[in-house]
Structure formats: C-alpha cells, structure tokens
Write a protein that holds these residues in place. Sequence first.
Motif, mmCIF file in Angstrom:
data_model
loop_
_atom_site.group_PDB
_atom_site.id
_atom_site.type_symbol
_atom_site.label_atom_id
_atom_site.label_comp_id
_atom_site.label_asym_id
_atom_site.label_seq_id
_atom_site.Cartn_x
_atom_site.Cartn_y
_atom_site.Cartn_z
ATOM 1 N N ALA A 185 9.645 -33.683 41.652
ATOM 2 C CA ALA A 185 8.328 -34.149 41.222
ATOM 3 C C ALA A 185 7.723 -33.174 40.235
ATOM 4 O O ALA A 185 7.955 -31.955 40.307
ATOM 5 C CB ALA A 185 7.405 -34.328 42.430
ATOM 6 N N ASP A 186 6.970 -33.702 39.300
ATOM 7 C CA ASP A 186 6.191 -32.889 38.357
ATOM 8 C C ASP A 186 4.779 -32.763 38.925
ATOM 9 O O ASP A 186 4.119 -33.779 39.189
ATOM 10 C CB ASP A 186 6.143 -33.543 36.980
ATOM 11 N N ILE A 187 4.331 -31.528 39.109
ATOM 12 C CA ILE A 187 3.015 -31.277 39.695
ATOM 13 C C ILE A 187 2.118 -30.628 38.647
ATOM 14 O O ILE A 187 2.412 -29.524 38.155
ATOM 15 C CB ILE A 187 3.111 -30.351 40.923
ATOM 16 N N TYR A 188 1.058 -31.283 38.281
ATOM 17 C CA TYR A 188 0.058 -30.711 37.376
ATOM 18 C C TYR A 188 -1.089 -30.202 38.245
ATOM 19 O O TYR A 188 -1.707 -30.973 38.996
ATOM 20 C CB TYR A 188 -0.442 -31.767 36.391
ATOM 21 N N PHE A 189 -1.336 -28.878 38.146
ATOM 22 C CA PHE A 189 -2.296 -28.274 39.073
ATOM 23 C C PHE A 189 -3.415 -27.565 38.314
ATOM 24 O O PHE A 189 -3.294 -27.273 37.107
ATOM 25 C CB PHE A 189 -1.589 -27.282 39.999
ATOM 26 N N ASP A 190 -4.486 -27.283 39.033
ATOM 27 C CA ASP A 190 -5.642 -26.585 38.458
ATOM 28 C C ASP A 190 -5.197 -25.224 37.932
ATOM 29 O O ASP A 190 -4.654 -24.401 38.676
ATOM 30 C CB ASP A 190 -6.711 -26.413 39.538
ATOM 31 N N ALA A 191 -5.432 -24.990 36.652
ATOM 32 C CA ALA A 191 -4.967 -23.758 36.004
ATOM 33 C C ALA A 191 -5.634 -22.508 36.562
ATOM 34 O O ALA A 191 -5.146 -21.391 36.348
ATOM 35 C CB ALA A 191 -5.201 -23.849 34.493
ATOM 36 N N MET A 192 -6.736 -22.648 37.285
ATOM 37 C CA MET A 192 -7.409 -21.482 37.870
ATOM 38 C C MET A 192 -6.748 -21.014 39.155
ATOM 39 O O MET A 192 -7.133 -19.995 39.733
ATOM 40 C CB MET A 192 -8.884 -21.809 38.124
ATOM 41 N N LEU A 193 -5.756 -21.752 39.639
ATOM 42 C CA LEU A 193 -5.056 -21.387 40.866
ATOM 43 C C LEU A 193 -3.670 -20.853 40.545
ATOM 44 O O LEU A 193 -3.095 -21.153 39.490
ATOM 45 C CB LEU A 193 -4.939 -22.606 41.782
ATOM 46 N N LEU A 194 -3.123 -20.055 41.465
ATOM 47 C CA LEU A 194 -1.787 -19.505 41.282
ATOM 48 C C LEU A 194 -0.743 -20.583 41.518
ATOM 49 O O LEU A 194 -0.802 -21.323 42.511
ATOM 50 C CB LEU A 194 -1.552 -18.348 42.250
ATOM 51 N N SER A 195 0.213 -20.658 40.621
ATOM 52 C CA SER A 195 1.260 -21.679 40.704
ATOM 53 C C SER A 195 2.010 -21.624 42.026
ATOM 54 O O SER A 195 2.243 -22.649 42.663
ATOM 55 C CB SER A 195 2.240 -21.502 39.541
ATOM 56 N N GLU A 196 2.385 -20.390 42.470
ATOM 57 C CA GLU A 196 3.185 -20.275 43.696
ATOM 58 C C GLU A 196 2.418 -20.720 44.940
ATOM 59 O O GLU A 196 2.999 -21.262 45.878
ATOM 60 C CB GLU A 196 3.691 -18.847 43.887
ATOM 61 N N ASN A 197 1.105 -20.513 44.930
ATOM 62 C CA ASN A 197 0.308 -20.940 46.082
ATOM 63 C C ASN A 197 0.248 -22.465 46.182
ATOM 64 O O ASN A 197 0.379 -23.047 47.256
ATOM 65 C CB ASN A 197 -1.103 -20.372 46.002
ATOM 66 N N VAL A 198 0.031 -23.103 45.041
ATOM 67 C CA VAL A 198 -0.021 -24.570 45.029
ATOM 68 C C VAL A 198 1.346 -25.142 45.369
ATOM 69 O O VAL A 198 1.465 -26.115 46.111
ATOM 70 C CB VAL A 198 -0.506 -25.091 43.661
ATOM 71 N N GLU A 199 2.403 -24.525 44.838
ATOM 72 C CA GLU A 199 3.757 -25.009 45.114
ATOM 73 C C GLU A 199 4.085 -24.907 46.598
ATOM 74 O O GLU A 199 4.657 -25.836 47.187
ATOM 75 C CB GLU A 199 4.781 -24.216 44.305
ATOM 76 N N THR A 200 3.705 -23.778 47.212
ATOM 77 C CA THR A 200 3.944 -23.611 48.649
ATOM 78 C C THR A 200 3.220 -24.682 49.448
ATOM 79 O O THR A 200 3.768 -25.259 50.407
ATOM 80 C CB THR A 200 3.485 -22.216 49.113
ATOM 81 N N ALA A 201 1.979 -24.971 49.069
ATOM 82 C CA ALA A 201 1.205 -26.004 49.763
ATOM 83 C C ALA A 201 1.839 -27.379 49.587
ATOM 84 O O ALA A 201 1.870 -28.195 50.519
ATOM 85 C CB ALA A 201 -0.233 -26.004 49.264
ATOM 86 N N CYS A 202 2.360 -27.643 48.384
ATOM 87 C CA CYS A 202 3.000 -28.939 48.122
ATOM 88 C C CYS A 202 4.280 -29.095 48.946
ATOM 89 O O CYS A 202 4.541 -30.163 49.504
ATOM 90 C CB CYS A 202 3.315 -29.075 46.638
ATOM 91 N N ARG A 203 5.066 -28.030 49.020
ATOM 92 C CA ARG A 203 6.291 -28.091 49.830
ATOM 93 C C ARG A 203 5.950 -28.331 51.304
ATOM 94 O O ARG A 203 6.627 -29.088 52.000
ATOM 95 C CB ARG A 203 7.097 -26.805 49.675
ATOM 96 N N GLY A 204 4.896 -27.678 51.754
ATOM 97 C CA GLY A 204 4.466 -27.884 53.132
ATOM 98 C C GLY A 204 4.023 -29.311 53.379
ATOM 99 O O GLY A 204 4.310 -29.885 54.440
ATOM 100 N N ALA A 205 3.320 -29.902 52.399
ATOM 101 C CA ALA A 205 2.858 -31.288 52.544
ATOM 102 C C ALA A 205 4.031 -32.252 52.594
ATOM 103 O O ALA A 205 4.042 -33.208 53.385
ATOM 104 C CB ALA A 205 1.922 -31.646 51.397
ATOM 105 N N ILE A 206 5.047 -32.006 51.753
ATOM 106 C CA ILE A 206 6.232 -32.873 51.739
ATOM 107 C C ILE A 206 6.966 -32.783 53.069
ATOM 108 O O ILE A 206 7.325 -33.798 53.671
ATOM 109 C CB ILE A 206 7.169 -32.489 50.577
ATOM 110 N N THR A 207 7.193 -31.543 53.544
ATOM 111 C CA THR A 207 7.907 -31.348 54.807
ATOM 112 C C THR A 207 7.149 -31.978 55.968
ATOM 113 O O THR A 207 7.738 -32.631 56.837
ATOM 114 C CB THR A 207 8.118 -29.846 55.070
ATOM 115 N N ALA A 208 5.832 -31.795 55.977
ATOM 116 C CA ALA A 208 5.018 -32.356 57.070
ATOM 117 C C ALA A 208 5.102 -33.875 57.085
ATOM 118 O O ALA A 208 5.221 -34.489 58.145
ATOM 119 C CB ALA A 208 3.571 -31.902 56.930
ATOM 120 N N TYR A 209 5.042 -34.481 55.905
ATOM 121 C CA TYR A 209 5.115 -35.944 55.846
ATOM 122 C C TYR A 209 6.487 -36.450 56.275
ATOM 123 O O TYR A 209 6.607 -37.347 57.112
ATOM 124 C CB TYR A 209 4.795 -36.429 54.436
ATOM 125 N N ILE A 210 7.534 -35.835 55.719
ATOM 126 C CA ILE A 210 8.896 -36.292 55.979
ATOM 127 C C ILE A 210 9.292 -36.127 57.439
ATOM 128 O O ILE A 210 9.853 -37.032 58.066
ATOM 129 C CB ILE A 210 9.892 -35.528 55.068
#
Length: 279
Positions: A185-210
């Motif tokens: 997936a391509d994730i466009y995120f708020d530029a004021m946030l750290l990329s790795e933090n948002v990515e970690t949260a996204c991976r957690g959301a995917i794992t939790a859903y799946i």
Amino acid sequence: MARTIAEIKDSMTADLMRNPDVARAYGFETGAAFSSHFSKVSVESLLFYIVACAMWVLENLFDQHRRDVEQRIEAIIPHRPKWYRDKVLGFMKDKTLVPDTDHYDTEGMSDGDIEAARVVKYAAASENADASILTIKVVGDAEGKRQPLDTDTEGQLAAYIAEIKDAGVRVNLVNQPPDAFNCEADIYFDAMLLSENVETACRGAITAYIENLPFNGEYTNMALVDCLQAVDGVRIVELSGSETMVSGEGTPTKINARYTPASGYFKAGNIKLNMTPYK
C-alpha cells in the motif's frame, strides 16, 4: 416473554381503577391511580401482589416449556451446518461418548474440567452445494492465539465427528495453520509526523485487522483501507494489491475485493508500505 411481577400487578390494578362499579364502591374517580387510594400494605395491594406472583411463575413455566419444545424440535429435524459447528465446539479431548448417543457423561466433572477438555475453541461449518461435502474448519487456542490442533487431537476429533454425523454426510475436516496475508500500500501521511512512527502504527492496524477477524470471517480490501485511514496522521491510502497463501502451498492467491481464508483465519505476512509525506 414473561412479564415482571410489577408489570402484571400494574395491569390488574389499572383494570380495577377503570371499573365504574369498583370506583363507586370505594369512592374514587374512574381511572384514578391505584397508589393514590391504596397503600402498598393494604389488603387490596397485597392480594394483587400475590396473584401477580402466581401469574409470573406460570408465565415463566410457559416460557421454559416453549424453550424445551424448540430445543426438542431442533434436535430431531435434519441437522444444519450450525448443528455440526456447535457439536464440534462441544468435543472433549480424551473422553468417550455415552454409548449410542452424541453426548458425554460429565457427571463428576467441574466446569473447569469441562472447559479444559473442550480444546476446539473456534469452528465453522459450511456445505459445498456442488460437491455435497460439509467442510468443518477448526482451530485451538494457546495463550490467546489461534493455532491448529495437534495430530492426536485431530484424530480424536475426526473419530468423534464420524460417530455423531448423519448417515451419508461426507465431511472435510480442516485443521491447519493460518493463511498468510500479504499486501502493498502507498501511505500518504502528515509531513509533520515521523515516517517510521506512522508506518509502525499502520503495520499494527493491518495486523490487528487481519488477525482479529471472526473465525472464518470475510476479509475485504475496503475494510483494510478503512482501518488504515483511521490511523493518526494518515491522509491517503492507496492499496496496490493484496494476496494470501494457504499453508503448504507455494502459489499465492490474489485477493479481488474479498476473501475467506481456507484455514478460517489469517496471520500477517509480507506487508510492504510505501511511505510518502503529504504536502
């Protein structure tokens, strides 16, 4: 459904207060409130309470009789997939059935003993109309995580199903590791946030859903995107693709919109996220 004692009493007292002959005898206006002329400890109030209690008991007896009849009907009609699912969930490891029945003798067993013996924690049954085969998917549980039953237990369960099933029913018992889920997936995120933090949260959301879908529940690409959109800082989600791989198979299956796992459940596999600041 049985009424409460208060509801029954209120119904009777309301009828009493609407009766013109009673109103004339007691000297109150027709339709007045019962409590405004009779105290809770009056003879009239106590008599109504006693009758209401008797009627409440009777209504509950009728409710129980209805439930007993419905259960009896359920037991004698041709068995549907739900019946097989419920029976499999009731399977008890290392126990034998009462001869010529489909149930166990649990006399002398505590609730804890019964729960420990019921090792099938999730089950689903569905019929393939084309092949006339009933597929039963099962899985156990270890420390809160779904996992297949061991080989010995699977053999006992298969023997149990063969004993209780209707004559002529062909059963396909599925007890296997989870299907692997992969996506990009391509994730466009708020530029004021750290990329790795948002990515970690996204991976957690995917794992939790799946990994928390209902057993044998349906996965959808749309629901996955919705989960990612709910992550703090995510502005746009573009799902490039998703696929799944059944345990033991070497070829993945592309998911078009929705998919029900062959094993009944998923585990997160290769998750590729392309992080792009949104400006």
